[in-house]
Design an enzyme around this catalytic site. Structure first.
Site, PDB file in Angstrom:
ATOM      1  CG  ASP A   9     -18.220   7.931  26.071  1.00  0.00           C
ATOM      2  OD1 ASP A   9     -18.331   7.349  27.155  1.00  0.00           O
ATOM      3  OD2 ASP A   9     -17.170   7.954  25.400  1.00  0.00           O
ATOM      4  CG  ASP A  11     -13.054   8.377  30.229  1.00  0.00           C
ATOM      5  OD1 ASP A  11     -12.825   9.554  30.530  1.00  0.00           O
ATOM      6  OD2 ASP A  11     -13.200   7.469  31.075  1.00  0.00           O
ATOM      7  N   GLY A  52     -15.202   0.028  32.085  1.00  0.00           N
ATOM      8  CA  GLY A  52     -15.148   0.250  33.517  1.00  0.00           C
ATOM      9  C   GLY A  52     -13.741   0.020  34.036  1.00  0.00           C
ATOM     10  CE  LYS A  85      -7.735   5.393  35.956  1.00  0.00           C
ATOM     11  NZ  LYS A  85      -9.119   5.784  35.603  1.00  0.00           N
TER      12      LYS A  85
END
Length: 256
Positions: A9, A11, A52, A85
């Protein structure tokens, strides 16, 4: 079955970049759009239960601003605001403000040296993965990974297994030949649903979560002089997550 690949993974696992990275970038995007929204740490920690970025943003709008009627419709608004963002987040990465977590680069280098294949299975965008690796490890680090399964490559986000199944398919490997490294309860559920054994490295936002079923739960991967703390599982006295420990955990999980 031999251990052939590690699937990471991103983040919260490779970098502790949720609270001080993505949250900050969302707030910058809100301000630039003339919105008075601001996600403080407790708010963002709760929103992390939605996987998400676009999904998280839509959930927040529908829950906290149900009367908000953006021009062009909600789908277009969410897409465009999330794009901004991502730009803000990329600028943060390029500033060097978001380093890799303790032990990550060491483990990546040793895994490569021992011939293991590397992959990513993440809900962040491929661009975010690329910039993070290039800004922290250096140019060419993306090429260390045989597979980057990320962003909107799958329809269902974690805790669904889709992104891990995609990574496994592109690796051409059975889950029994791989280990996943995660930081969240939902990530663990996603990996396990894909048949993967998983090591958890928690962070401040996830330490309280339920990691039942993980092979090992630690506070960090550790580096020489910066030992990990084992929160659950048997590290056999190891002071950091290295290939010897991962191979032992994998072997024991296979009943060997």
């Amino acid at each position: 079955m031999a251990l052939e690949a590690l699937i990471f993974d991103v983040d919260g696992t490779l970098a502790d970049n949720e609270r001080d990275g993505h949250r900050v970038a969302f707030n910058q995007a809100f301000a630039e759009a003339g919105l008075d929204w601001e996600w403080d740490v407790p708010t963002y920690d709760r929103l992390l239960e939605v996987f998400g970025g676009k999904e998280r943003l839509r959930f927040y709008i529908e829950r906290d601003h149900p009367d908000f009627d953006p021009p062009g419709g909600l789908d277009t608004f969410v897409r465009d605001l999330h794009r901004e963002k991502t730009r803000c987040y990329t600028e943060l990465l390029k500033s060097g403000a978001l380093p890799l977590r303790c032990g990550v680069e060491r483990l990546l280098r040793y895994a490569r040296a021992e011939g293991l294949r590397l992959a990513v299975a993440s809900t962040t965008t491929p661009e975010n993965v690329t910039v993070l690796l290039e800004q922290t490890v250096g140019p060419g680090a993306v090429a260390w990974f045989d597979v980057i399964a990320a962003g909107d490559m799958v329809e269902r986000k974690k805790p669904a297994p889709d992104v891990y199944l995609l990574a496994l398919d592109r690796l051409g490997l059975d889950p029994a030949n791989c280990l996943a490294l995660e930081d969240t309860e939902a990530g663990l559920a996603s990996a396990r649903a894909a048949g993967l054994r998983t090591v958890i490295t928690v962070n401040g936002a996830t330490r309280h979560q339920d990691f039942t079923g993980a092979l090992l739960v630690v506070d960090q991967l550790g580096d020489p002089g910066k030992p990990m703390e084992v929160l659950a599982g048997d590290a056999g006295g190891a002071r950091l997550v290295d290939m010897a420990l991962l191979r032992r955990l994998h072997r024991e999980a296979q009943g060997g």
